[in-house]
Motif scaffolding. Sequence first.
Motif, PDB file in Angstrom:
ATOM      1  N   ARG A 176      14.496  25.792 -24.004  1.00 34.84           N
ATOM      2  CA  ARG A 176      13.751  26.446 -25.065  1.00 34.84           C
ATOM      3  C   ARG A 176      13.408  27.882 -24.662  1.00 34.84           C
ATOM      4  NH1 ARG A 176      11.345  24.254 -29.093  1.00 34.84           N
ATOM      5  NH2 ARG A 176      11.725  22.208 -28.187  1.00 34.84           N
ATOM      6  N   PRO A 177      13.522  28.839 -25.592  1.00 34.23           N
ATOM      7  CA  PRO A 177      13.200  30.235 -25.252  1.00 34.23           C
ATOM      8  C   PRO A 177      11.715  30.434 -24.977  1.00 34.23           C
ATOM      9  CG  PRO A 177      13.673  30.022 -27.594  1.00 34.23           C
ATOM     10  CD  PRO A 177      14.006  28.703 -26.975  1.00 34.23           C
ATOM     11  N   LEU A 178      11.414  31.111 -23.882  1.00 32.68           N
ATOM     12  CA  LEU A 178      10.038  31.400 -23.484  1.00 32.68           C
ATOM     13  C   LEU A 178       9.894  32.898 -23.238  1.00 32.68           C
ATOM     14  CD1 LEU A 178       9.495  28.550 -20.860  1.00 32.68           C
ATOM     15  CD2 LEU A 178       8.843  28.519 -23.280  1.00 32.68           C
ATOM     16  N   LEU A 179       8.670  33.381 -23.313  1.00 36.62           N
ATOM     17  CA  LEU A 179       8.349  34.757 -22.935  1.00 36.62           C
ATOM     18  C   LEU A 179       7.718  34.747 -21.549  1.00 36.62           C
ATOM     19  CD1 LEU A 179       6.794  36.136 -26.245  1.00 36.62           C
ATOM     20  CD2 LEU A 179       9.075  36.533 -25.348  1.00 36.62           C
ATOM     21  N   THR A 180       8.200  35.602 -20.672  1.00 37.42           N
ATOM     22  CA  THR A 180       7.629  35.704 -19.335  1.00 37.42           C
ATOM     23  C   THR A 180       6.546  36.784 -19.317  1.00 37.42           C
ATOM     24  OG1 THR A 180       9.130  37.418 -18.542  1.00 37.42           O
ATOM     25  CG2 THR A 180       9.894  35.135 -18.417  1.00 37.42           C
ATOM     26  N   GLY A 181       5.800  36.826 -18.228  1.00 36.43           N
ATOM     27  CA  GLY A 181       4.765  37.835 -18.094  1.00 36.43           C
ATOM     28  C   GLY A 181       5.313  39.245 -18.080  1.00 36.43           C
TER      29      GLY A 181
END
Length: 619
Positions: free
Chosen positions: A497-502
Amino acid sequence: MLRPLALVTTTLLLHALAGAQCFLEPDATHTDLGGGDDVLLPLQAIGFPFPHAGATYTDVHISTNGFCYLSNGGVPLPGSANGDAGGSYASAASQRTTLLGGAPKILPFYRDLDLRADRDGAVFVRAGTPSPAATPCVITWVNAVDFGDLLPPKTIQCQLYETGRCEFFYSSAANVLGSAPATVGKSPAGGATDPGASDLSAGPTTTGETVYQQFATGTFDLADTSLRFSPLLPGNGLSTVACPVGEHVASGAGCYGDTCYQLFADAPAAWLALEGHSITLAPTATGYVVQFHPGGASAFVPPTGATDFARSDDGEEPLDLTANALPDLSVPGGSVSALWVHMNGIVSTGPGNDDGAWNTPANDWVPTASFRNAPATAFWAWHDWNPNDPAGAPVRWHYDATLGTLYVTWDGVENWSSPPASNPGTFQFQFELASGLVRMLWVTIDQDTTSPYGSGHLVGYSPGGASADPGSLPIGFAGGTTTIDGYRALTLHAAPRPLLTGAGTSNAITYTIDDLPDYQPPALQRLGVLFFSIGPAQAVDLDLVGAPGCQAYIASLDVALPIVASGSATQAVTVTYPAPLSVGLTFYIQAVGLMPPNSFPGGLNTFGIVTSNGIATGW
């Protein structure tokens, strides 16, 4: 002109701020419990005593239908996968009966869901840990579709905390697509009093332990939302927060799958070739071997204790195998838990074949591209029957548990004629559910040709989506065999699943392409391109460029990643989307495979490409 992915990302930011992820992605610490339709999965430990309505529970029993029972080692005993009143596919009242009765329940999205293997559907669970670590128990229904394979798939998550708090999360695609409602809430059950429905999105405070809302088709208002239930002892305080959950949403189908058919232009031609005979479709790993059997109609089994389908002309009726306590039907590459029976002699493994060009007078039996590219995989014994005529019998089904065979029978069903006359015919499908063997038996074929809609018969098999057209084949009617094996539609998958990193980038996402054709047969050379676009397209047919039946699902060719490989028809490309990303941003991806031009039967596809389904990757 191709533009760098970073430029596309920068240009099309939809939001200035990338919100924190409030969805816990199932990873290696989560257990894949599998999926299916109407399955109550084995008991799972919560990881701590979970407080609920004045008691504590150590275990959950998860249903594929979007809810779970609470227990302590199986006490109290959980109900069925459909609920205590079978309400997952029934009325709002039946769902309330399940909510209030039986064992205690948590209901993130209780309705008739299907976690299909061909949609990468599954339930994942991770036990929680008590304080001081204090991590929640996490249950995730990944890529669930409403029964009938109603798209797009949705992902639902439930988190249980040792304080008694529970939180539900819903992907952007979450909605109610089928006829049955969805019930969201929690209850101590055991005969609890119905407090009436609440508006959960309004963040109500309740004094009782039962709280719920029911959503009719198309009314779900919690997509991209986190719904929190905080215990008040007694009662619950509810709150919501916007919680976009990244996901990959598939659309359309690739090209080309295998089609095999024979066309009989009118009823006398079909009578001469088919009456008294049968064909079998024996499954292989990737297709079927089709064989003609002279005199094979002697294996006809008269319907006994049969169930009649609703009478209609040109209608389609579902047959839920699981709900009728029947095994799944094995098909190449997997199995299906439901069939759709069209009154004109079509049995499909999915819905959607009830309104195609094959049903349009007077084109109801011609093997047009619409027949070959019908949306659902189907076995075709197409003829313009009229089960709505009371002079004949309806279409009916029965099951022999000893033989494991499902029978679908046109049992003296009337044919169209003008003027109307008595002209019934009898035909039968036999499905050996475990092996996947399919038989078609023609007992009697009426020879009347007076129907204004045509009297022909179209016999064969076609997978869902665009298919190659080999032309009308003899399908072994001279006593030989025909093998449907060699072409499989190009398919694109994406994970995780696509996630946003810091840092504002994405996680690493792998796009996997299955069934890339051989560009230089038999050298097993694989050439393709993975295209990224800033916008979607609504299934643009590529007939104008010489690839009829192949669809474009992207609006532009903004970024292209080439694929050059040898050997395997499965190839993968891993990408990390660069910063700055933001919540709400979506890219559209599609794969193209290269093949020798004109290499399909009948000279189909002069351009020499095949296309995959589309995928929308969004945050």
